[in-house]
Design an enzyme around this catalytic site. Structure first.
Site, short mmCIF file in Angstrom:
data_model
loop_
_atom_site.label_atom_id
_atom_site.label_comp_id
_atom_site.label_asym_id
_atom_site.label_seq_id
_atom_site.Cartn_x
_atom_site.Cartn_y
_atom_site.Cartn_z
N ASN A 420 10.37 3.58 96.71
CA ASN A 420 9.87 4.39 98.06
C ASN A 420 10.86 5.37 98.71
O ASN A 420 10.57 6.48 98.50
CB ASN A 420 9.57 3.18 99.00
CG ASN A 420 8.54 3.84 100.26
OD1 ASN A 420 8.54 5.02 100.28
ND2 ASN A 420 7.99 2.86 101.24
N ASP A 421 11.98 5.06 99.07
CA ASP A 421 12.90 5.91 99.72
C ASP A 421 13.42 7.07 98.84
O ASP A 421 13.72 7.90 99.17
CB ASP A 421 13.97 5.06 100.08
CG ASP A 421 13.77 4.09 101.55
OD1 ASP A 421 12.70 4.49 101.94
OD2 ASP A 421 14.31 2.99 101.71
N VAL A 422 13.79 6.52 97.62
CA VAL A 422 14.08 7.43 96.47
C VAL A 422 13.09 8.60 96.36
O VAL A 422 13.42 9.32 95.55
CB VAL A 422 14.42 6.94 95.22
CG1 VAL A 422 15.46 5.59 95.43
CG2 VAL A 422 13.56 6.12 94.39
#
Lengths: 493, 93
Positions: A420-422
């Site tokens: 997600n964050d990446v």
């Protein structure tokens, strides 16, 4: 290994009463094992040389152990062999049984053992300094236990070694509990924790200094107790998302603990190893921090993820497109190039085998499939690579962030599974975002984005919304990752 | 060995470690951590010295306990590294 005859005890000066008298053969043997350890790490520069490297490491360890046993008068060989057999048996069984998804916990647990071993060795050296050849013969023995004061320099090394070992132990135990899910991933923040930590640290250093001229038991044991305490205090405020940094950092500590003991024992194998492991852990911590655009200090200070907003409350629900496994399979079949981005969610769902099956099906249909791995994907450095290797994904299909990021523009599908964050473009554009500045995959450049996610509610560890969900070309595949991939595999038949 | 020679070895080994570890491929960072775990248990040398000397029973037992812990790490660390490395394979063409 060299001919063992030269190590025979009768050829050597009695090491037990003058441990620092250097027999050149013994010194050479320890040097050889140090060099073999360097080669073990060197082998890891490529998968094809790595297995030989691991064997060098084993040989190096065997040389170090055998040399030590042959050059000391051993009063209790059976007990020692039994101890090695017990430990070796436990270690071997664990190594064979452990699931690859549980590697971060295992490594944390192993770190704790190195730390504890360092404390025990330090305590043994304190109780029996003669055996370790660290007795200060020139000094009067007024204040030391048993009338054998420890050399000034050795006392500092011993104190530091025990302190680092104890920090490694208790810190690793907390890291293990967090990674293993016995303890919540949420940071636990004590009031005035920085003050408490700095105070404890100062007390430890002060006591190590005091230990050089007062070697009473309370000084030694207080150093150990305070170090156990600070290891605990240092790790509890650090959240689950920062665990890759913590595990690397503790890796580094376990090395410094070994090095400090090497200084006490004047043992080259231990010093070389300690330096290698210490720098290895430090470099891995640095790589992890860089990949999150966080400073090492801010990770250590902890608290990241504490203020994560729970599932988008009071936030307007933006429109997004949801698709089924059949839709995804249809588009994947038509694609020329698919880039798969796995994240920790894939490990949690154990979806790696189904994923490889999907990739095989696509490759059979002439689709080019590549995997893109972010340095902080998973809970420890390189975790995703191991899971993919376990699922028999060839390593030459797996690429690092900087090597593949330019290829998204030519990709037909970016297939995001458990990450997600990446992939969050806010890291590039939104200066207010907690992940601003973190290098991310340019998935927005791909023609089509598939995003496998359990539900729309959850957000990444950083607790930020992700614009990728709402892009024109994004199709959300909302299901358990393993189930979804299996359904896609079925639909591809 | 005097302190300065030991310190020299240590400092140079730090530099060797720095360059060797940077050359490790990121794909093998997990095996790297497992194997560094195994080799840092070379601390078993200290445990053996403690356990070998019989004159202080407390120190001997601490040494034996340290041998058990370090052995778990040595055998476990090398074995799990070997297990992981065996899984890394090239594309079959």
């Amino acid at each position: 290994m060299a001919a063992p005859a030269v190590y025979a005890p009768e050829n050597l000066p009695a090491i037990t009463d003058a441990a620092h008298a250097v027999n050149p053969w013994v010194a050479l043997a320890y040097l050889a094992s140090g060099v073999l350890f360097i080669l073990a790490l060197r082998g890891l520069s490529h998968p094809s040389t790595s297995r030989a490297g691991n064997r060098y490491g084993m040989i190096g360890m065997a040389i170090a152990v055998v040399t030590t046993l042959l050059t000391h008068e051993i009063a209790s060989l059976p007990e020692i062999l039994i101890a090695i057999a017990i430990g070796g048996g436990i270690g071997f069984v664990i190594a064979q049984r452990i699931a690859m998804t549980a590697m971060p916990q295992l490594v944390a647990a192993f770190h704790s053992l190195v730390g504890m071993a360092a404390v025990l060795v330090g305590a043994a050296a304190y109780l029996n300094p003669e055996a370790f050849g660290i007795v200060d013969t020139a000094s009067d023995a007024a204040y030391a236990p048993g009338g054998t004061p420890i050399l000034l320099q050795s006392a500092i090394e011993l104190g530091l070694g025990v302190a680092i070992g104890a920090i490694t132990f208790s810190g690793s135990v907390i890291a293990f509990l967090k990674l293993n899910g016995n303890m919540g991933g949420k940071p636990i923040l004590l009031p005035a924790r920085h003050l408490i930590n700095l105070g404890t640290l100062a007390a430890i250093l002060g006591l190590v200094g005091y230990f050089t001229f007062d070697q009473s038991p309370w000084v030694f044991w207080t150093i150990a107790a305070l170090a156990f305490l600070i290891g605990f205090l240092l790790i509890i405020p650090i959240g689950g998302a920062d665990m890759p940094v913590v595990v690397s950092m503790l890796n580094s500590y376990s090395g410094w603990a070994a090095a400090a003991m090497g200084f006490t024992l004047h043992n080259t194998a231990m010093i070389i190893t300690g330096a290698l492991v210490g720098s290895s852990g430090a470099i891995l911590s640095y790589i992890m921090c860089r990949a999150m655009n966080r400073s090492f200090l801010s990770v250590i200070a902890g608290g990241f993820g504490a203020e994560a907003i729970p599932g988008g409350e009071a936030k307007e629900q933006r429109p997004f497109k949801q698709g089924s496994a059949e839709d995804a399979a249809f588009i994947l079949e038509q694609a020329e190039k698919v880039i798969i981005i796995p994240g920790y969610g894939m490990a949690v769902a154990q979806a790696q085998h189904a994923l490889r099956e999907m990739a095989d099906k696509l490759k059979a249909k002439g689709v080019e499939v590549k995997y893109a791995i972010h340095p902080v994907a998973g809970r420890m450095p390189g975790h995703m690579n191991v899971l993919l290797a376990e699922a028999q994904v060839p390593y030459d299909e797996v690429f690092e962030l900087e090597d593949i990021n330019s290829e998204f523009a030519q990709a037909d599908v970016a297939f995001i599974i458990g990450a997600n964050d990446v992939v969050n473009p806010a890291a590039k554009t939104d200066k207010a975002s907690p992940i601003y500045g973190m290098p991310v995959f340019d998935v927005d450049k791909a023609k089509q984005v598939f995003f496998i996610k359990r539900s729309m509610g959850g957000v990444g560890y950083a607790g930020v919304d992700n614009d990728v969900f709402y892009m024109e070309q994004t199709m959300m595949l909302l299901a358990d990752a393993k189930k979804m991939v299996e359904d896609i595999v079925k639909a591809l038949d | 060995m005097d302190f300065i020679s030991i310190l020299s070895i240590f400092v140079l080994a730090c530099f060797v470690g720095y360059y060797v570890v940077w050359s490790v491929t990121p794909a093998l960072h997990t095996p790297l951590m497992a194997v560094t775990n195994a080799i840092s248990s070379v601390i078993i040398v200290g445990a053996l010295i403690a356990a070998a000397a019989a004159e202080v029973p407390g120190a001997k037992w601490l040494g034996l306990a340290a041998i058990v812990l370090a052995s778990i790490n040595i055998f476990g660390g090398f074995a799990v590294t070997a297990r992981m490395l065996k899984m890394y394979r090239k594309k079959e063409r």
